[in-house]
Design a protein around this motif. Structure first.
Motif: not given
Ligand code: NDP
Length: 392
Positions: A284-291
């Motif tokens: 699963v795609e990892r969440l990029d908090l800054v994006t």
């Protein structure tokens, strides 16, 4: 020794079924596929049964049997059709069974698999709404294990690992708000099924997507939360979280809130249930908090989403009211999809059906057995159809 896990997927041709197959197909050496079932999509069912070398493929629709036989010819895979064949396939010995048929039709096959001793990965939330006490008792009797697959319940389940339920103060179930969260209330009367079936964040089946727009899906999930975790309805909250990155939160008596955060992809919750009690790598795609930048929250307004108010009534009433609520909801949803009633009218139909059913003396308090649930379901569908026919 054969250490492959025996797996069945009920509702294999649907959105959850296909996500499950995506995970299984990445490690075919680890699994023996026992049964795959579908409703009427013979082509997809036969394709996946052949690819995964299943023992049996079952379509619910009797008339689809010749087409299934033809599609499986020469493969050595057994073809079957109809409700009895579906139940028989669900009962075949398996270590792990995905329950992903949509609607109340998913209750008995999942229950039979659980009774057979399987770990039941439960996407079919209607099972808990209609027959929560029966499902939980079956699991408690040691006949099988229940694992939540709804993303919210998987999130709560994960946040509770190692915790004591008595320390839980509240459970917060997040809601995207669905297709109409920003629509003016007066426009809802004109909403079409195609508009309601477009979800802003999740890629799901048509019925659950429309249920997201009306929040009937969230209503089912609130009832499921009460049944699954056995907590007081007053401790269950809903909040609208349009980004759908937090799937649920558990609040403890020291003020801590444990959130489950990640990209909206059902393969997370499915994979967690598949590998439980281990946590294994998932594609699963990892969440990029800054994006992502920010997450927002709004109150879940019961004027816009009356299904939430009805869910509270059902949680307080208990008994067979969940089965009535779900059956009336499914009937009203058919009415909306077929253009017989408006989008806001669905909640009115369900509310009236609940009122009529309550008036039929004592039925709502009857024991939650498979027969009583089927009876309540049948009556509620009749009531809801009459209410729709009579008009508002
Ligand atoms: P879909 O509509 O995509 O798929 C439903 C599946 O059930 C299909 O395999 C369909 O067969 C089969 N089916 C339909 N009617 C019957 C019937 N009468 N008898 C036997 N099989 C039948 O639904 P979803 O995958 O979206 O949802 C499945 C369940 O999981 C629902 O209970 C839903 O609430 C729950 N869920 C779904 C999520 C999601 O992201 N999609 C998230 C969390 C929970 P066919 O297509 O061949 O006709």
């Amino acid at each position: 020794m054969n250490d492959k896990r025996r797996i069945s997927i009920l509702g294999a041709t649907g959105s959850i079924g296909q996500s499950t197959i995506d995970l299984i197909a990445r490690a075919p050496e680890s699994y023996d596929v026992v049964a795959l079932t579908g409703g009427r999509n013979v082509a997809a069912l036969a394709r996946d049964a052949i690819a995964l070398n299943a023992d049996v493929a079952v379509v619910a629709e009797d008339s689809a049997l010749p087409a299934l036989r033809e599609a499986l010819a020469g493969s050595g895979i057994e073809a079957a059709a109809g409700r009895a064949a579906l139940i028989e396939a669900a009962q075949r010995p398996a270590d792990w069974v995905m329950s992903a048929i949509v609607g109340a039709a998913g209750l008995e096959p999942g229950l039979r698999a659980l009774q057979g001793g399987a770990a039941l990965a439960l996407a079919n939330k209607e099972s808990m709404v209609c027959a929560g006490p029966l499902m939980m008792q079956t699991a408690r009797d040691g006949q099988g294990t229940l694992l939540p697959v709804d993303s919210e319940h998987s999130a709560v389940f994960q946040a509770l690992i190692g915790e004591d339920l008595t320390a839980v103060e509240r459970i917060v179930i997040t809601a995207s708000g669905g297709a109409f969260r920003d629509w003016p209330l007066e426009d809802l009367e004109k909403a079409t099924p195609a508009q309601a079936a477009t979800h802003p964040n999740w890629d799901m089946g048509q019925r659950i997507t429309i249920d997201s727009a009306s929040m009937f899906n969230k209503a089912l999930e609130l009832i499921e939360t009460k049944e699954f975790f056995g907590i007081d309805p007053g401790m269950i909250e809903t909040v609208v979280h349009p980004e759908s990155m937090i799937h649920a939160l558990v609040g403890f008596n020291d003020g801590a809130l444990m959130a489950h955060v990640g990209m909206p992809d059902m393969r997370h919750a499915i994979g967690f249930a598949l590998h439980y009690p281990e946590r294994r790598a998932l594609p699963v795609e990892r969440l990029d908090l800054v994006t992502l930048g920010q997450m927002t929250f709004r109150p879940a307004c019961e004027m816009r989403w009356p299904a939430l108010r009805l869910a509270r009534e059902v949680m307080e009433t208990g008994g067979l009211s969940g089965a009535v609520f779900n059956a009336a909801k499914e009937t009203a949803l058919d009415g909306f999809i077929e253009g017989r009633i408006s989008f806001p009218r669905m909640a009115g139909v369900v509310e009236e059906a609940l009122t009529r059913f309550s008036a039929t003396g004592g039925l709502i308090d009857a024991e939650v057995t498979l027969d009583n649930v089927a009876h309540a379901d049948h009556l509620a569908r009749q009531h809801a159809s009459e209410i729709m026919r009579d008009g508002p």
